[in-house]
Design a protein around this motif. Structure first.
Motif, PDB file in Angstrom:
ATOM      1  N   LEU A 143      50.149 -40.582 104.544  1.00  0.00           N
ATOM      2  CA  LEU A 143      48.697 -40.519 104.708  1.00  0.00           C
ATOM      3  C   LEU A 143      48.090 -41.904 104.903  1.00  0.00           C
ATOM      4  O   LEU A 143      47.332 -42.134 105.852  1.00  0.00           O
ATOM      5  N   ILE A 144      48.432 -42.857 104.011  1.00  0.00           N
ATOM      6  CA  ILE A 144      47.801 -44.174 104.122  1.00  0.00           C
ATOM      7  C   ILE A 144      48.297 -44.919 105.362  1.00  0.00           C
ATOM      8  O   ILE A 144      47.556 -45.702 105.963  1.00  0.00           O
ATOM      9  N   THR A 145      49.543 -44.678 105.764  1.00  0.00           N
ATOM     10  CA  THR A 145      50.055 -45.307 106.983  1.00  0.00           C
ATOM     11  C   THR A 145      49.303 -44.800 108.202  1.00  0.00           C
ATOM     12  O   THR A 145      48.907 -45.583 109.076  1.00  0.00           O
ATOM     13  N   SER A 146      49.074 -43.502 108.272  1.00  0.00           N
ATOM     14  CA  SER A 146      48.336 -42.928 109.405  1.00  0.00           C
ATOM     15  C   SER A 146      46.889 -43.398 109.402  1.00  0.00           C
ATOM     16  O   SER A 146      46.303 -43.618 110.469  1.00  0.00           O
ATOM     17  N   GLN A 147      46.307 -43.593 108.227  1.00  0.00           N
ATOM     18  CA  GLN A 147      44.925 -44.094 108.150  1.00  0.00           C
ATOM     19  C   GLN A 147      44.821 -45.507 108.716  1.00  0.00           C
ATOM     20  O   GLN A 147      43.874 -45.817 109.460  1.00  0.00           O
ATOM     21  N   VAL A 148      45.774 -46.359 108.364  1.00  0.00           N
ATOM     22  CA  VAL A 148      45.756 -47.740 108.865  1.00  0.00           C
ATOM     23  C   VAL A 148      45.927 -47.750 110.381  1.00  0.00           C
ATOM     24  O   VAL A 148      45.230 -48.494 111.095  1.00  0.00           O
ATOM     25  N   ILE A 149      46.841 -46.937 110.887  1.00  0.00           N
ATOM     26  CA  ILE A 149      47.055 -46.877 112.335  1.00  0.00           C
ATOM     27  C   ILE A 149      45.792 -46.415 113.041  1.00  0.00           C
ATOM     28  O   ILE A 149      45.368 -46.997 114.049  1.00  0.00           O
ATOM     29  N   TRP A 150      45.149 -45.367 112.530  1.00  0.00           N
ATOM     30  CA  TRP A 150      43.931 -44.841 113.158  1.00  0.00           C
ATOM     31  C   TRP A 150      42.787 -45.849 113.125  1.00  0.00           C
ATOM     32  O   TRP A 150      42.043 -46.001 114.083  1.00  0.00           O
TER      33      TRP A 150
END
Length: 282
Positions: A143-150
């Motif tokens: 979740l936090i990895t996808s948030q940073v990418i977005w």
């Protein structure tokens, strides 16, 4: 220079509390000096610190593997667009998430993926079982990895796109006449042209390798618990500001800074070994 000295270097003197049993009402002058006792607490197997260190290293590895290459790939994709108007429109849309605070970004993800969010509401209406994403400790890293990418990938493409614009177009024309495919042009012309900036940014990234997003994580920590989400930055906050263990928290911050410095120096020497300038010349 005055701003840098005042807000970056002068506060470094406060690291002295890492060697004290610091009490705010006594101040640095009158707090008890304990030497390396705070460091011994950390490195003698404190489970909370060990867990925070493990989580930090795992998140750092994930962000190095998935987050760092994302703007490079996106810049290559945007650069391949033939229409300048479409490219500029795409860039403008992709830049927008960077200007949102983490409070808003986390709220958006909660509205989309939370228990009462859009996804689960649709699943309920369609007769399917709901999916626990926001409060699922096992899904927290993804979740936090996808948030940073977005949030940050679009903004991080700026430097890479600027470098791509400086590559001589004649090189592509010559390669095309020689029968080189788009992939071979990218591999032999584009990526070598981007290599200096990639290495420079990677070295700078290593300096903040153990800083993995305090605000983003602390906002979501209550939902998944500290075991799954505690990192060094939140450990400092929870034990220093909240728990009052100022000396231990300062010791963690000092160790993190020293490790970051060593990583930058080591990576810079590796860059020199490969013929790149890095952050500074030897």
């Amino acid at each position: 220079m005055a701003v840098i000295v005042l807000f970056q270097y002068y506060p470094l003197l406060g690291n002295i509390i890492a060697f004290q049993d610091f009490q705010p009402y006594l101040g640095i002058d009158r707090s008890l000096w304990v030497g390396f006792e705070n460091f011994e607490i950390l490195f003698n197997g404190d489970p909370a610190f060990t867990n925070a260190l493990k989580n930090t290293l795992v998140i750092t590895a994930l962000q190095t593997i998935f987050v760092f290459p994302a703007p490079i790939i996106l810049a290559l994709l945007l650069n391949s667009l033939m229409s300048n108007r479409i490219r500029q429109l795409a860039q403008s849309i992709l830049y927008l998430p960077h200007f949102l605070s983490w409070v808003i970004v986390v709220a958006i993800f909660q509205q989309m993926l939370g228990g009462a969010g859009m996804l689960n509401n649709w699943l309920r209406a369609s007769g399917f079982a709901t999916i626990d994403i926001i409060g699922n400790a096992d899904a927290f890293l993804a979740l936090i990895t996808s948030q940073v990418i977005w949030k940050d990938t679009g903004w991080a493409t700026i430097l890479f796109l600027a470098v791509l614009a400086q590559i001589d177009k004649a090189l592509y024309e010559s390669a095309s006449l020689d029968g080189a495919s788009r992939f071979r042009q990218t591999w032999h012309i584009t990526l070598p042209g981007m290599r200096p900036i990639i290495i420079l940014l990677f070295i700078l990234k290593l300096g903040d390798a153990l800083t993995v997003g305090f605000e983003q994580i602390i906002l979501q920590q209550p939902a998944v618990g500290r075991t799954a989400s505690e990192v060094l930055d939140t450990f400092v906050y929870n034990n220093g500001i909240v728990g009052g263990a100022w000396g231990v928290a300062a010791a963690v911050g000092l160790v993190k800074g020293v490790v970051g410095l060593l990583l930058v120096l080591s990576a810079n020497r590796v860059a020199h070994a490969f013929g790149e300038e890095g952050v500074y010349k030897a």
